[in-house]
Design a protein around this motif. Structure first.
Motif, PDB file in Angstrom:
ATOM      1  N   ASP A   3       0.863  -1.174   0.000  1.00 39.73           N
ATOM      2  CA  ASP A   3       0.000   0.000   0.000  1.00 39.73           C
ATOM      3  C   ASP A   3       0.903   1.229   0.000  1.00 39.73           C
ATOM      4  N   LEU A   4       1.050   1.856  -1.158  1.00 45.43           N
ATOM      5  CA  LEU A   4       1.958   3.003  -1.258  1.00 45.43           C
ATOM      6  C   LEU A   4       1.408   4.239  -0.553  1.00 45.43           C
ATOM      7  N   ASP A   5       0.131   4.241  -0.248  1.00 49.97           N
ATOM      8  CA  ASP A   5      -0.432   5.356   0.507  1.00 49.97           C
ATOM      9  C   ASP A   5      -0.153   5.221   2.001  1.00 49.97           C
ATOM     10  N   ASN A   6       0.149   3.998   2.422  1.00 47.28           N
ATOM     11  CA  ASN A   6       0.372   3.747   3.846  1.00 47.28           C
ATOM     12  C   ASN A   6       1.411   2.631   4.006  1.00 47.28           C
ATOM     13  N   PRO A   7       2.684   2.923   3.676  1.00 47.81           N
ATOM     14  CA  PRO A   7       3.715   1.880   3.748  1.00 47.81           C
ATOM     15  C   PRO A   7       3.901   1.366   5.172  1.00 47.81           C
ATOM     16  N   ALA A   8       4.369   0.119   5.259  1.00 49.00           N
ATOM     17  CA  ALA A   8       4.616  -0.484   6.563  1.00 49.00           C
ATOM     18  C   ALA A   8       5.859   0.118   7.206  1.00 49.00           C
ATOM     19  N   ASP A   9       5.984  -0.050   8.514  1.00 49.77           N
ATOM     20  CA  ASP A   9       7.149   0.454   9.233  1.00 49.77           C
ATOM     21  C   ASP A   9       8.428  -0.284   8.859  1.00 49.77           C
ATOM     22  N   THR A  10       8.274  -1.458   8.242  1.00 55.38           N
ATOM     23  CA  THR A  10       9.450  -2.221   7.812  1.00 55.38           C
ATOM     24  C   THR A  10       9.768  -2.008   6.335  1.00 55.38           C
ATOM     25  N   ASP A  11       9.084  -1.060   5.695  1.00 55.64           N
ATOM     26  CA  ASP A  11       9.376  -0.692   4.308  1.00 55.64           C
ATOM     27  C   ASP A  11      10.382   0.454   4.280  1.00 55.64           C
ATOM     28  N   VAL A  12      11.246   0.462   3.272  1.00 58.56           N
ATOM     29  CA  VAL A  12      12.183   1.560   3.086  1.00 58.56           C
ATOM     30  C   VAL A  12      12.171   1.983   1.616  1.00 58.56           C
ATOM     31  N   ARG A  46       5.550   9.732   2.394  1.00 54.41           N
ATOM     32  CA  ARG A  46       4.694   8.683   2.964  1.00 54.41           C
ATOM     33  C   ARG A  46       5.498   7.620   3.717  1.00 54.41           C
ATOM     34  N   PHE A  47       6.780   7.523   3.442  1.00 56.67           N
ATOM     35  CA  PHE A  47       7.589   6.464   4.035  1.00 56.67           C
ATOM     36  C   PHE A  47       8.232   6.933   5.333  1.00 56.67           C
ATOM     37  N   ALA A  48       8.246   6.043   6.316  1.00 61.40           N
ATOM     38  CA  ALA A  48       8.937   6.348   7.568  1.00 61.40           C
ATOM     39  C   ALA A  48      10.447   6.266   7.396  1.00 61.40           C
ATOM     40  N   HIS A  49      10.902   5.514   6.387  1.00 61.77           N
ATOM     41  CA  HIS A  49      12.335   5.297   6.182  1.00 61.77           C
ATOM     42  C   HIS A  49      12.690   5.568   4.716  1.00 61.77           C
ATOM     43  N   VAL A  50      13.686   6.411   4.518  1.00 64.13           N
ATOM     44  CA  VAL A  50      14.149   6.778   3.175  1.00 64.13           C
ATOM     45  C   VAL A  50      15.665   6.704   3.144  1.00 64.13           C
ATOM     46  N   VAL A  51      16.193   6.054   2.109  1.00 63.77           N
ATOM     47  CA  VAL A  51      17.634   5.987   1.862  1.00 63.77           C
ATOM     48  C   VAL A  51      17.892   6.548   0.478  1.00 63.77           C
ATOM     49  N   LEU A  52      18.896   7.393   0.348  1.00 63.88           N
ATOM     50  CA  LEU A  52      19.339   7.890  -0.961  1.00 63.88           C
ATOM     51  C   LEU A  52      20.718   7.338  -1.262  1.00 63.88           C
ATOM     52  N   THR A  53      20.966   6.992  -2.526  1.00 64.41           N
ATOM     53  CA  THR A  53      22.324   6.674  -2.952  1.00 64.41           C
ATOM     54  C   THR A  53      22.836   7.799  -3.837  1.00 64.41           C
TER      55      THR A  53
END
Length: 207
Positions: A3-12, A46-53
Motif C-alpha cells: 500500500d503506497l499510501d500507507n507503507p509499513a514500518d518495515t518498508d524503506v 509517505r515512508f517512515a524510512h528513506v535511503v538515498l544513494t
C-alpha cells in the motif's frame, strides 16, 4: 502487495542516484531523467524510512572513457569483468554530482541515510549493495537488517543499470524488492523494459 499510501514500518524507500548528471543537460543524461523527481518526493513523504544513494566518483575513475582514451559507451574488460566506459560523471565535489534541486528540498530532507558509491578508484559500482567486483559490500544490507527493515521500494536512475542491480541484490540479500516503474527512467528504453522483465522473473513486485 504494498500500500503506497500507507507503507509499513518495515518498508524503506530506496532512491537511486537522483543526481544532476543523470538529468537532462547532465554529463550522462537519462532521457526524461528529471521527470520522476516530484513523484519520488511525494513517495518520500509517505515512508517512515528513506535511503538515498549518490554516485561519487574520483577524477580519473576506472569507469570513465577518458581514463582509457576510449569513446564513451564503448566497452572494455577490467579485472572484475566487463565494463561500459562512461562519460565523466558525478565527480566528487562537482555540480553534476549534486542531487537534483527538487530532491534537495524533498526526499533528501526525509532521508535517514545517504549512501555514496563508486568512490573506489579501481572498481565501478552500480548496485546500492555491492561494488561491481561483487565482493565489496557497501554496508547497506547490514544497515537495513540492524534497523529491522525488510522490504526495499526502488525508485530513481537509471532503471537499466543502478536501479536494476540494486533491486536484484536486495532480493539476493533476502529482502523483498518492489519497483515503482513510473518513478524511474532508463538510459535505453529497451534496456528498461528488459530490466523490468528480469526483476519480475526474479521475484520483484512491479508497481
Amino acid at each position: 502487495m504494498i500500500d503506497l499510501d500507507n507503507p509499513a514500518d518495515t518498508d524503506v524507500l530506496v532512491v537511486i542516484d537522483p543526481q544532476v548528471d543523470f538529468c537532462p543537460g547532465g554529463a550522462l543524461a537519462v532521457p526524461e531523467g528529471d521527470q520522476p523527481m516530484d513523484r519520488i518526493n511525494a513517495l518520500a513523504e509517505r515512508f517512515a524510512h528513506v535511503v538515498l544513494t549518490q554516485d561519487w566518483h574520483p577524477r580519473g575513475h576506472i569507469s570513465f572513457a577518458s581514463t582509457h582514451g576510449a569513446a564513451p559507451f564503448s566497452q572494455t574488460v577490467l579485472p572484475y569483468g566487463d565494463q561500459v566506459l562512461w562519460p565523466d560523471h558525478c565527480v566528487q565535489g562537482e555540480p553534476g554530482a549534486e542531487f537534483h534541486h527538487a530532491i534537495r528540498r524533498g526526499a533528501l530532507v526525509r532521508a535517514e541515510v545517504v549512501l555514496r558509491k563508486g568512490y573506489h578508484q579501481a572498481v565501478d559500482s552500480y548496485s546500492a549493495f555491492f561494488e561491481n567486483d561483487r565482493t565489496t559490500h557497501t554496508g547497506l544490507a547490514g544497515y537495513l537488517r540492524e534497523r529491522g527493515l525488510k522490504r526495499c521500494v526502488f525508485v530513481g536512475l537509471a532503471l537499466d543499470y543502478c536501479v536494476r542491480y540494486s533491486a536484484e541484490d536486495a532480493l539476493a540479500e533476502g529482502f523483498e524488492a518492489v519497483l515503482i516503474a513510473d518513478a524511474t527512467r532508463a538510459i535505453d528504453p529497451a534496456g528498461g523494459a528488459a530490466a523490468v522483465q528480469a526483476l519480475a522473473a526474479k521475484g520483484a513486485l512491479i508497481v
